[in-house]
Design an enzyme around this catalytic site. Structure first.
Site, short mmCIF file in Angstrom:
data_model
loop_
_atom_site.label_atom_id
_atom_site.label_comp_id
_atom_site.label_asym_id
_atom_site.label_seq_id
_atom_site.Cartn_x
_atom_site.Cartn_y
_atom_site.Cartn_z
N ARG A 123 0.80 -1.25 0.00
CA ARG A 123 0.00 0.00 0.00
C ARG A 123 0.82 1.28 0.00
NH1 ARG A 123 -2.74 -3.03 3.70
NH2 ARG A 123 -4.60 -4.06 2.84
N LYS A 145 1.40 11.79 -10.46
CA LYS A 145 0.61 10.84 -11.26
C LYS A 145 1.50 9.68 -11.68
CE LYS A 145 -2.78 13.76 -13.57
NZ LYS A 145 -3.28 14.12 -14.93
N GLU A 187 6.77 20.96 -24.13
CA GLU A 187 6.12 21.14 -22.82
C GLU A 187 6.64 22.42 -22.14
OE1 GLU A 187 3.66 19.19 -21.79
OE2 GLU A 187 3.92 17.29 -22.82
N LYS A 229 4.66 24.06 -12.78
CA LYS A 229 3.85 22.86 -12.60
C LYS A 229 3.55 22.65 -11.10
CE LYS A 229 2.78 18.14 -13.65
NZ LYS A 229 3.01 16.91 -14.40
N GLU A 239 -6.48 17.15 -10.04
CA GLU A 239 -7.05 17.53 -11.33
C GLU A 239 -8.57 17.62 -11.33
OE1 GLU A 239 -6.76 16.50 -16.06
OE2 GLU A 239 -5.13 16.02 -14.73
N ARG A 243 -5.80 22.31 -12.48
CA ARG A 243 -4.74 21.46 -13.02
C ARG A 243 -4.94 21.17 -14.51
NH1 ARG A 243 -1.47 16.41 -10.16
NH2 ARG A 243 -0.28 15.92 -12.01
N ASN A 247 -3.11 20.78 -19.56
CA ASN A 247 -3.45 20.02 -20.77
C ASN A 247 -3.52 20.89 -22.01
OD1 ASN A 247 -3.67 17.54 -19.42
ND2 ASN A 247 -5.73 18.08 -18.72
N HIS A 250 -2.98 19.58 -25.54
CA HIS A 250 -3.12 18.13 -25.43
C HIS A 250 -4.42 17.58 -25.98
CE1 HIS A 250 0.44 18.62 -23.02
NE2 HIS A 250 0.54 17.34 -22.76
N HIS A 254 -3.27 14.81 -28.09
CA HIS A 254 -3.60 13.41 -27.82
C HIS A 254 -4.33 12.78 -29.00
CE1 HIS A 254 -3.36 13.86 -23.15
NE2 HIS A 254 -2.23 13.41 -23.65
N HIS A 267 5.23 12.34 -28.13
CA HIS A 267 4.21 13.10 -27.42
C HIS A 267 4.40 14.62 -27.57
CE1 HIS A 267 1.39 14.27 -24.32
NE2 HIS A 267 2.38 14.91 -23.69
N1 LIG Z 1 2.92 11.08 -14.90
C1 LIG Z 1 2.79 12.20 -15.58
O1 LIG Z 1 2.29 13.22 -15.05
C2 LIG Z 1 3.25 12.25 -16.99
C3 LIG Z 1 3.39 13.47 -17.65
C4 LIG Z 1 3.90 13.49 -18.95
C5 LIG Z 1 4.26 12.30 -19.58
N2 LIG Z 1 4.09 11.12 -18.92
C6 LIG Z 1 4.47 9.85 -19.54
O2 LIG Z 1 5.85 9.88 -19.81
C7 LIG Z 1 6.14 9.01 -20.90
C8 LIG Z 1 7.07 9.73 -21.84
O3 LIG Z 1 8.26 10.06 -21.16
P1 LIG Z 1 9.62 10.35 -21.95
O4 LIG Z 1 9.36 11.31 -23.02
O5 LIG Z 1 10.64 10.65 -20.94
O6 LIG Z 1 9.90 8.97 -22.70
P2 LIG Z 1 10.77 7.68 -22.28
O7 LIG Z 1 10.72 7.43 -20.86
O8 LIG Z 1 10.36 6.60 -23.21
O9 LIG Z 1 12.25 8.15 -22.68
C9 LIG Z 1 12.56 8.45 -24.03
C10 LIG Z 1 13.77 7.66 -24.53
O10 LIG Z 1 14.98 8.23 -24.01
C11 LIG Z 1 15.77 7.22 -23.39
N3 LIG Z 1 16.51 7.92 -22.35
C12 LIG Z 1 16.06 8.30 -21.13
N4 LIG Z 1 16.97 9.05 -20.51
C13 LIG Z 1 18.03 9.15 -21.34
C14 LIG Z 1 19.27 9.82 -21.27
N5 LIG Z 1 19.59 10.60 -20.23
N6 LIG Z 1 20.13 9.69 -22.30
C15 LIG Z 1 19.80 8.97 -23.39
N7 LIG Z 1 18.61 8.34 -23.53
C16 LIG Z 1 17.75 8.42 -22.52
C17 LIG Z 1 14.78 6.20 -22.94
O11 LIG Z 1 15.39 4.95 -22.76
C18 LIG Z 1 13.78 6.21 -24.09
O12 LIG Z 1 14.23 5.43 -25.15
C19 LIG Z 1 4.81 8.64 -21.51
O13 LIG Z 1 4.49 7.33 -21.17
C20 LIG Z 1 3.83 9.62 -20.87
O14 LIG Z 1 2.53 9.07 -20.74
C21 LIG Z 1 3.62 11.08 -17.64
ZN LIG Z 2 2.30 16.39 -22.17
#
Ligand SMILES: NC(=O)c1ccc[n+]([C@@H]2O[C@H](COP(=O)([O-])OP(=O)(O)OC[C@H]3O[C@@H](n4cnc5c(N)ncnc54)[C@H](O)[C@@H]3O)[C@@H](O)[C@H]2O)c1
Ligand SMILES: [Zn+2]
Length: 368
Positions: A123, A145, A187, A229, A239, A243, A247, A250, A254, A267
């Site tokens: 938990r 999140k 972003e 943020k 949200e 919040r 978006n 988005h 999206h 994204h």
């Molecule tokens: N929780 C939230 O509030 C929230 C907000 C925005 C996005 N997200 C989520 O985040 C995800 C996208 O995140 P992202 O854009 O970081 O993608 P990701 O985590 O897939 O990373 C992108 C790529 O970069 C590589 N990588 C990571 N760090 C690196 C580094 N320092 N050097 C070289 N390569 C590196 C990773 O292995 C991957 O191939 C999505 O699933 C999205 O839904 C969540």
């Molecule tokens: Zn986003």
């Protein structure tokens, strides 16, 4: 500029975001400072672990943690319940306790899946974000999140679980592929648009330096984005209302990701096109001036982000917009700019989006 701290104020769940060059090799001490000790699991993927796994592990061990690494696959496919289950198996096998720590070392994918595992293991156990992508540093690691995808939709399974501390080393961003870096800038531009005109102007002035990942500029945009943020999240953790301004870009973004089956656009790229067109929609409805559209489009282009709406049928776009979570009574709640630094949330009718899109198509025809 070398060390910045951004507070996230959430009552008893308040925490600190530390942004510091070289922080990765001082992670063990940073965890102690945050009141953590004992067992620590680093969740990462092979790409990130190869680059930074040893630095993190040895820093943890030097500080007296019993550290291990748990790897999930690289890419969005790691955001699946089977990988949550795998992480939980590993924690159980190693007899993790309620006070043990789970550390996410990687991008948003690793942060989301690891955070969800930390939220549900006995938990909830202490969770620490060590984001290594620009998207993760300015967005996903802040706000609490966590979650994974379901076959029927992205991020359908999840929980709110705030980290104890977020540790960002800007040096890790230097190894990021160029396309990932630029996608993260979308972003960052978003934060200027929704909350801070002076920050937007800073981005206009410094885009050249940012594309070269100049350290000082990088630390500034990460810190400012996190502060904006954190501010929004502190006002509305779950949200309900405010919040939603996060978006911006988005609703269309999206939809474009879904239409492109999550393969065509990163994204951030989809969000860039989304912001450009949501601003144009706002202009069409008379909520903002043409100058807002022009300046934002110029900055998006300067960053090297895409700005053109790909050819798609209206019905396809609208139904993808309706599938987004921000829908009430057949109307799509959309965040639209009033000026740079200020947005409002408006329900969109199908008919007004049709009118805008057909006018927009003509416009594209005249000015290619
Ligand atoms: N929780 C939230 O509030 C929230 C907000 C925005 C996005 N997200 C989520 O985040 C995800 C996208 O995140 P992202 O854009 O970081 O993608 P990701 O985590 O897939 O990373 C992108 C790529 O970069 C590589 N990588 C990571 N760090 C690196 C580094 N320092 N050097 C070289 N390569 C590196 C990773 O292995 C991957 O191939 C999505 O699933 C999205 O839904 C969540
Ligand atoms: Zn986003």
């Amino acid at each position: 500029v070398s060390a910045v701290s951004v507070p996230v104020s959430l009552g008893a769940r308040s925490y600190e975001i530390r942004i510091e060059s070289g922080l990765l090799s001082a992670i063990g001490d940073a965890l102690h400072t945050a009141g953590l000790s004992g067992k620590a699991a680093v969740v990462s993927n092979p790409t990130v672990a190869r680059l930074y796994g040893n630095t993190v592990q040895s820093s943890l061990r030097k500080a007296g943690f019993q550290a291990c690494v748990i790897l999930v696959p690289d890419g969005e496919r790691a955001k699946h319940l089977r990988w949550v289950s795998y992480i939980l198996d590993e924690l159980t096998k190693r007899s993790f306790e309620r006070s043990s720590v789970l550390i996410a070392l990687g991008g948003g994918v690793v942060g989301d899946v690891a955070g969800f595992a930390a939220a549900v293991y006995v938990r909830g156990i202490p969770f620490v974000q060590v984001p290594t992508t620009l998207v993760a540093q300015v967005d996903s690691s802040v706000g609490g999140k966590t979650g994974v995808n379901h076959a029927l939709g992205k991020n359908l399974i999840g929980a709110f679980h705030q980290p104890r501390v977020v540790l960002m080393d800007p040096d890790t961003l230097m190894s990021l592929p160029a396309r990932e870096w630029v996608a993260g800038l979308a972003e960052v531009i978003k934060y200027g648009m929704i909350a801070d005109e002076a920050f937007f102007e800073y981005l206009e002035r410094k885009m050249g330096a940012l594309l070269k990942r100049d350290r000082e500029a990088v630390v500034h945009i990460v810190a400012r984005s996190c502060a904006i943020k954190a501010d929004v999240v502190a006002e509305d953790e779950r949200e309900t209302d405010r919040r939603r301004i996060l978006n911006y870009g988005h609703t269309i973004g999206h939809a474009l990701e879904a239409i492109g089956r999550y393969r065509r656009f990163l994204h951030g790229e989809a969000v860039a096109i989304g912001m450009v067109h949501e601003a144009d929609l706002a202009r069409h409805m008379g909520w903002c001036g043409e100058d807002v559209v022009v300046r934002q489009r110029a900055l998006v282009r300067q960053a090297g982000l895409p700005d053109r709406l790909p050819a798609c049928r209206f019905a396809e776009l609208w139904s993808a917009m309706l599938h987004d979570k921000k829908v009430s009574k057949g109307r799509v709640l959309c965040v639209l700019p009033e000026r740079i630094g200020r947005v409002r949330i408006e329900p969109l009718e199908r008919s007004s989006v049709i009118r805008w899109l057909s006018a927009n198509r003509r416009w594209h025809g005249k000015k290619p």
